[in-house]
Scaffold this motif. Structure first.
Motif, PDB file in Angstrom:
ATOM      1  N   SER A 111      -2.842  -8.443  -0.472  1.00 37.05           N
ATOM      2  CA  SER A 111      -3.145  -7.896  -1.538  1.00 37.05           C
ATOM      3  C   SER A 111      -3.842  -9.248  -2.503  1.00 37.05           C
ATOM      4  CB  SER A 111      -1.629  -7.788  -2.472  1.00 37.05           C
ATOM      5  OG  SER A 111      -1.003  -6.904  -1.945  1.00 37.05           O
ATOM      6  N   THR A 112      -4.868  -8.578  -3.436  1.00 39.92           N
ATOM      7  CA  THR A 112      -5.553  -9.535  -4.270  1.00 39.92           C
ATOM      8  C   THR A 112      -5.394  -8.817  -5.859  1.00 39.92           C
ATOM      9  OG1 THR A 112      -7.361  -7.705  -4.029  1.00 39.92           O
ATOM     10  CG2 THR A 112      -7.279  -9.369  -2.330  1.00 39.92           C
ATOM     11  N   LEU A 113      -6.157  -9.785  -6.507  1.00 44.59           N
ATOM     12  CA  LEU A 113      -6.269  -9.450  -8.011  1.00 44.59           C
ATOM     13  C   LEU A 113      -6.968  -7.754  -8.041  1.00 44.59           C
ATOM     14  CD1 LEU A 113      -7.912 -12.665  -9.439  1.00 44.59           C
ATOM     15  CD2 LEU A 113      -5.589 -11.700  -9.738  1.00 44.59           C
ATOM     16  N   ALA A 114      -7.830  -7.306  -7.087  1.00 46.04           N
ATOM     17  CA  ALA A 114      -8.560  -6.265  -7.046  1.00 46.04           C
ATOM     18  C   ALA A 114      -7.205  -5.003  -6.765  1.00 46.04           C
ATOM     19  CB  ALA A 114      -9.563  -5.923  -6.256  1.00 46.04           C
ATOM     20  N   THR A 115      -6.440  -5.596  -6.113  1.00 45.66           N
ATOM     21  CA  THR A 115      -5.072  -4.542  -5.558  1.00 45.66           C
ATOM     22  C   THR A 115      -4.286  -4.408  -6.721  1.00 45.66           C
ATOM     23  OG1 THR A 115      -5.209  -5.549  -3.326  1.00 45.66           O
ATOM     24  CG2 THR A 115      -3.354  -3.986  -4.066  1.00 45.66           C
ATOM     25  N   LEU A 116      -3.946  -5.053  -7.550  1.00 42.67           N
ATOM     26  CA  LEU A 116      -3.163  -5.136  -8.681  1.00 42.67           C
ATOM     27  C   LEU A 116      -3.757  -4.397  -9.667  1.00 42.67           C
ATOM     28  CD1 LEU A 116      -1.776  -8.792  -9.123  1.00 42.67           C
ATOM     29  CD2 LEU A 116      -0.602  -6.687  -8.294  1.00 42.67           C
ATOM     30  N   THR A 117      -5.323  -4.629  -9.976  1.00 49.07           N
ATOM     31  CA  THR A 117      -5.975  -3.839 -11.028  1.00 49.07           C
ATOM     32  C   THR A 117      -6.051  -2.255 -10.502  1.00 49.07           C
ATOM     33  OG1 THR A 117      -7.410  -5.659 -11.580  1.00 49.07           O
ATOM     34  CG2 THR A 117      -8.197  -3.588 -11.967  1.00 49.07           C
ATOM     35  N   GLU A 118      -6.394  -1.921  -9.367  1.00 44.59           N
ATOM     36  CA  GLU A 118      -6.343  -0.534  -8.710  1.00 44.59           C
ATOM     37  C   GLU A 118      -4.914   0.050  -9.015  1.00 44.59           C
ATOM     38  OE1 GLU A 118      -8.369   0.742  -4.836  1.00 44.59           O
ATOM     39  OE2 GLU A 118      -6.282   0.036  -4.391  1.00 44.59           O
ATOM     40  N   GLY A 119      -3.700  -0.605  -8.696  1.00 44.38           N
ATOM     41  CA  GLY A 119      -2.488   0.062  -8.850  1.00 44.38           C
ATOM     42  C   GLY A 119      -2.484   0.388 -10.135  1.00 44.38           C
ATOM     43  N   GLN A 120      -2.626  -0.704 -11.019  1.00 40.13           N
ATOM     44  CA  GLN A 120      -2.409  -0.639 -12.458  1.00 40.13           C
ATOM     45  C   GLN A 120      -3.386   0.988 -13.098  1.00 40.13           C
ATOM     46  OE1 GLN A 120      -4.018  -3.117 -15.483  1.00 40.13           O
ATOM     47  NE2 GLN A 120      -2.277  -3.210 -16.477  1.00 40.13           N
TER      48      GLN A 120
ATOM     49  N   ASN B  88      13.720  -2.935 -11.463  1.00 36.22           N
ATOM     50  CA  ASN B  88      13.612  -4.222 -10.791  1.00 36.22           C
ATOM     51  C   ASN B  88      12.726  -3.655  -9.510  1.00 36.22           C
ATOM     52  OD1 ASN B  88      15.443  -3.142  -8.992  1.00 36.22           O
ATOM     53  ND2 ASN B  88      17.053  -4.005 -10.040  1.00 36.22           N
ATOM     54  N   GLU B  89      12.527  -4.771  -8.683  1.00 39.77           N
ATOM     55  CA  GLU B  89      11.633  -4.461  -7.269  1.00 39.77           C
ATOM     56  C   GLU B  89      12.322  -3.100  -6.438  1.00 39.77           C
ATOM     57  OE1 GLU B  89      10.588  -6.555  -3.143  1.00 39.77           O
ATOM     58  OE2 GLU B  89      11.132  -7.874  -4.874  1.00 39.77           O
ATOM     59  N   GLU B  90      13.733  -3.110  -6.201  1.00 39.32           N
ATOM     60  CA  GLU B  90      14.376  -2.262  -5.477  1.00 39.32           C
ATOM     61  C   GLU B  90      14.266  -0.981  -6.079  1.00 39.32           C
ATOM     62  OE1 GLU B  90      15.966  -5.301  -6.350  1.00 39.32           O
ATOM     63  OE2 GLU B  90      15.316  -6.086  -4.444  1.00 39.32           O
ATOM     64  N   GLN B  91      14.379  -0.884  -7.367  1.00 40.52           N
ATOM     65  CA  GLN B  91      14.331   0.475  -8.330  1.00 40.52           C
ATOM     66  C   GLN B  91      12.798   1.049  -7.883  1.00 40.52           C
ATOM     67  OE1 GLN B  91      15.825  -1.295 -11.574  1.00 40.52           O
ATOM     68  NE2 GLN B  91      17.682   0.069 -11.793  1.00 40.52           N
ATOM     69  N   TRP B  92      11.760   0.121  -8.108  1.00 38.24           N
ATOM     70  CA  TRP B  92      10.561   0.626  -8.205  1.00 38.24           C
ATOM     71  C   TRP B  92      10.228   1.347  -6.794  1.00 38.24           C
ATOM     72  CZ3 TRP B  92       8.548   2.180 -12.332  1.00 38.24           C
ATOM     73  CH2 TRP B  92       8.559   1.713 -13.501  1.00 38.24           C
ATOM     74  N   LYS B  93      10.634   0.609  -5.602  1.00 37.73           N
ATOM     75  CA  LYS B  93      10.481   0.832  -4.429  1.00 37.73           C
ATOM     76  C   LYS B  93      10.933   2.380  -4.070  1.00 37.73           C
ATOM     77  CE  LYS B  93       9.421  -3.419  -2.464  1.00 37.73           C
ATOM     78  NZ  LYS B  93       9.999  -4.285  -0.991  1.00 37.73           N
ATOM     79  N   VAL B  94      12.140   2.698  -4.865  1.00 38.44           N
ATOM     80  CA  VAL B  94      12.829   4.088  -4.784  1.00 38.44           C
ATOM     81  C   VAL B  94      12.002   4.995  -5.575  1.00 38.44           C
ATOM     82  CG1 VAL B  94      14.867   5.262  -4.846  1.00 38.44           C
ATOM     83  CG2 VAL B  94      15.073   2.932  -3.901  1.00 38.44           C
ATOM     84  N   ILE B  95      11.831   4.642  -6.837  1.00 34.64           N
ATOM     85  CA  ILE B  95      11.316   5.525  -7.703  1.00 34.64           C
ATOM     86  C   ILE B  95       9.944   6.140  -7.533  1.00 34.64           C
ATOM     87  CG2 ILE B  95      10.578   5.648 -10.058  1.00 34.64           C
ATOM     88  CD1 ILE B  95      12.886   3.829 -10.784  1.00 34.64           C
TER      89      ILE B  95
ATOM     90  N   THR C 145       2.823   0.875  -6.011  1.00 33.69           N
ATOM     91  CA  THR C 145       3.907   0.186  -5.817  1.00 33.69           C
ATOM     92  C   THR C 145       3.698  -1.384  -5.901  1.00 33.69           C
ATOM     93  OG1 THR C 145       4.897   1.950  -4.272  1.00 33.69           O
ATOM     94  CG2 THR C 145       5.889  -0.241  -3.942  1.00 33.69           C
ATOM     95  N   THR C 146       2.737  -1.760  -5.373  1.00 33.47           N
ATOM     96  CA  THR C 146       2.484  -3.381  -5.299  1.00 33.47           C
ATOM     97  C   THR C 146       2.197  -3.703  -6.785  1.00 33.47           C
ATOM     98  OG1 THR C 146       1.146  -3.069  -3.066  1.00 33.47           O
ATOM     99  CG2 THR C 146       0.390  -5.068  -4.652  1.00 33.47           C
ATOM    100  N   TYR C 147       1.553  -3.054  -7.558  1.00 33.14           N
ATOM    101  CA  TYR C 147       1.458  -3.414  -9.306  1.00 33.14           C
ATOM    102  C   TYR C 147       2.734  -3.384  -9.818  1.00 33.14           C
ATOM    103  CZ  TYR C 147       1.138  -2.248 -13.838  1.00 33.14           C
ATOM    104  OH  TYR C 147       1.399  -2.226 -15.313  1.00 33.14           O
ATOM    105  N   LEU C 148       3.613  -2.501  -9.604  1.00 34.89           N
ATOM    106  CA  LEU C 148       4.923  -2.577 -10.267  1.00 34.89           C
ATOM    107  C   LEU C 148       5.753  -3.500  -9.687  1.00 34.89           C
ATOM    108  CD1 LEU C 148       5.163   1.323 -10.759  1.00 34.89           C
ATOM    109  CD2 LEU C 148       4.878  -0.292 -12.433  1.00 34.89           C
ATOM    110  N   VAL C 149       6.132  -3.606  -8.349  1.00 33.98           N
ATOM    111  CA  VAL C 149       6.960  -4.529  -7.936  1.00 33.98           C
ATOM    112  C   VAL C 149       6.422  -5.795  -8.128  1.00 33.98           C
ATOM    113  CG1 VAL C 149       7.650  -5.497  -5.551  1.00 33.98           C
ATOM    114  CG2 VAL C 149       7.787  -2.940  -6.125  1.00 33.98           C
TER     115      VAL C 149
END
Length: 111
Positions: free
Chosen positions: A37-46, A66-73, A99-103
């Protein structure tokens, strides 16, 4: 500009998600949990999050869960969004970016 227009614009700005500038420490946290993951990954996820997740409901702050909740949601919401679209609007790569962005950002230090 009318009084109504001003009130409408202010309320619209208050409800829209805030633009986040990611830092290298954000990218480092992301790559610990999601290698590569990179800064670009976070931007893309957002960007995917803003584009797809706000079409059915208001955006939630990444810190709202939290992390576990986002991974389910996220997978559940992707299924619902794709059903609603009648096609695969969000593919596996896009889902992973969201998921990467939110977690990553749910554990971001307060600025």
């Amino acid at each position: 500009m009318t009084k109504f227009s001003i009130i409408f614009l202010v309320s619209l700005m208050a409800c829209s998600p805030k633009i986040v500038s990611f830092t290298q420490s954000d990218a480092d946290r992301a790559s610990e949990k999601f290698p590569g993951s990179t800064l670009a990954t976070l931007t893309e996820g957002q960007n995917y999050y803003k584009q797809y997740c706000g079409s059915c409901h208001p955006h939630k702050s990444p810190t709202a869960k939290n992390e576990e909740q986002w991974k389910v949601i996220v997978p559940k919401m992707v299924i619902k969004a794709n059903k609603k679209a009648g096609k695969q609007a969000i593919n596996a790569e896009m889902e992973q970016s969201i998921t990467t962005y939110l977690v990553t950002m749910c554990t971001a230090p307060k600025k």
